[in-house]
Design a protein around this motif. Structure first.
Motif, PDB file in Angstrom:
ATOM      1  N   GLN A  58       0.833  -1.204   0.000  1.00 26.46           N
ATOM      2  CA  GLN A  58       0.000   0.000   0.000  1.00 26.46           C
ATOM      3  C   GLN A  58       0.865   1.250   0.000  1.00 26.46           C
ATOM      4  N   ALA A  59       1.950   1.223   0.773  1.00 25.46           N
ATOM      5  CA  ALA A  59       2.848   2.379   0.810  1.00 25.46           C
ATOM      6  C   ALA A  59       3.512   2.603  -0.541  1.00 25.46           C
ATOM      7  N   MET A  60       3.848   1.508  -1.228  1.00 22.26           N
ATOM      8  CA  MET A  60       4.469   1.640  -2.544  1.00 22.26           C
ATOM      9  C   MET A  60       3.559   2.367  -3.525  1.00 22.26           C
ATOM     10  N   VAL A  67       6.755   5.153   1.177  1.00 22.89           N
ATOM     11  CA  VAL A  67       7.496   3.954   1.584  1.00 22.89           C
ATOM     12  C   VAL A  67       8.447   4.285   2.728  1.00 22.89           C
ATOM     13  N   ILE A  68       9.185   5.386   2.603  1.00 21.00           N
ATOM     14  CA  ILE A  68      10.138   5.768   3.657  1.00 21.00           C
ATOM     15  C   ILE A  68       9.409   6.022   4.969  1.00 21.00           C
ATOM     16  N   VAL A  88      17.184   2.118   3.654  1.00 22.87           N
ATOM     17  CA  VAL A  88      16.599   0.820   3.312  1.00 22.87           C
ATOM     18  C   VAL A  88      15.872   0.912   1.980  1.00 22.87           C
ATOM     19  N   TYR A  89      15.160   2.009   1.780  1.00 21.36           N
ATOM     20  CA  TYR A  89      14.481   2.226   0.491  1.00 21.36           C
ATOM     21  C   TYR A  89      15.492   2.177  -0.648  1.00 21.36           C
ATOM     22  N   GLY A 121       3.410  -1.508  -6.403  1.00 19.79           N
ATOM     23  CA  GLY A 121       2.591  -1.559  -5.193  1.00 19.79           C
ATOM     24  C   GLY A 121       1.178  -2.004  -5.498  1.00 19.79           C
ATOM     25  N   GLU A 122       0.605  -1.456  -6.554  1.00 20.29           N
ATOM     26  CA  GLU A 122      -0.748  -1.845  -6.956  1.00 20.29           C
ATOM     27  C   GLU A 122      -0.766  -3.308  -7.398  1.00 20.29           C
ATOM     28  N   TRP A 123       0.281  -3.700  -8.103  1.00 21.78           N
ATOM     29  CA  TRP A 123       0.445  -5.073  -8.557  1.00 21.78           C
ATOM     30  C   TRP A 123       0.455  -6.036  -7.372  1.00 21.78           C
TER      31      TRP A 123
END
Length: 295
Positions: A58-60, A67-68, A88-89, A121-123
């Motif tokens: 979801q964050a993506m 994401v961060i 990390v990202y 992210g949607e994928w």
């Protein structure tokens, strides 16, 4: 590291799901979920739980900043090993291998990178939903239906010996369901080679073949299924090939594609001593062959 080579694996319940974006892998095993960069043993992060995987996806969909923020909140991975969410990202979403997004489309700048992270992210959300549905549907059965099969039916009076067989599929991506024994019995004997790739509409590749030998004459024939790499049904459909040989004559010893395409019926030369016919049932991500041997 968002490259296109997506491997979706639902191998019964042993390895529930693997998402491979180039060198970045997200995978689940026994209700534990991890994210890592291939060939980087120090870059392995464990998700808090399965819900965290969904939250990460979801964050993506919100891009880099989302994401961060999610990583820094501490609700995604059990630990960041002292690193910031931004570091990390960067480790997980490097642009180094983005040229592999597809063979036709090359990502060339950061704006495209953001678009791709959102797309992925949607994928992931869609695929995780598909995975959950599959586990619910198949939780009471571990029997898989094949995507590819070569079945031999011998109605001749001679038992044939297996000359060679092989199923060249990814050890994780595919599973062999049936394989031939050493002999195809006479008068009604049946042997087969069959395998599957779960969610094969997403990504498939591989190859399998079987060769049979007449012990009395040394004549032999073989049938092969070749599965070119596909993703989301794009590129060449699976097709079959044949080969045959006589003692001291190897002119047709290599597999070749019969005329007419993957749906065409093929009959081997009568010189082999039998009526041998291949009857296919072809689709864009599956292929089933019935090979009959009769006097």
């Amino acid at each position: 590291m968002l490259a296109v080579t997506l491997a979706l694996l639902l191998l019964s319940l042993a390895v529930p799901l693997i998402l491979a974006f180039g060198e970045t892998l997200i995978w689940g095993f026994n209700d534990q979920w991890f994210c890592e960069v291939a060939n980087e043993p120090t870059t392995l992060y464990q998700f808090v739980d399965a819900t965290a995987v969904k939250e990460f996806a979801q964050a993506m969909t919100g891009g880099k900043d989302a994401v961060i923020t999610a990583l820094d909140a501490g609700d995604i991975f059990t630990t960041l090993d002292g690193n910031s969410g931004e570091l990390v990202y960067t480790l997980l979403f490097s642009t180094d291998s983005l040229s592999y997004w597809t063979d036709e489309y090359v990502v060339v700048n950061g704006a495209d990178l953001m678009d791709k992270i959102v797309d992925l992210g949607e994928w992931m959300l869609e695929l995780l939903a598909a995975y959950a549905k599959n586990v619910t549907t198949n939780s009471t059965s571990n029997v898989a239906e094949p995507d590819f099969q070569i079945q031999f039916e011998n109605f001749s009076p001679t038992s044939l010996l297996v000359g060679e067989w092989e199923c060249d599929i990814d050890a994780v991506l595919g599973t062999i369901i049936t394989s031939p024994s050493g002999m195809l019995q006479s008068t009604g004997g049946v042997e087969s080679l069959a395998w599957y790739q779960t969610l094969s509409v997403i990504a498939v590749d591989g190859e399998g073949f079987v060769e049979w030998v007449d012990p009395n004459t040394g004549y032999w024939f073989g049938v092969d299924i070749h599965v070119p790499y596909q993703m989301f049904g794009i590129r060449t459909a699976p097709y079959y090939r044949v080969a045959y040989g006589f003692p001291n004559n190897s002119s047709n010893a290599h597999f070749f594609k019969p005329p007419g395409g993957p749906s065409a019926v093929y009959t081997f030369p009568q010189e082999l001593g039998y009526n041998i016919t291949v009857r296919p049932v072809a689709a864009h991500t599956s292929l089933f062959l019935t090979v009959t041997i009769s006097p």
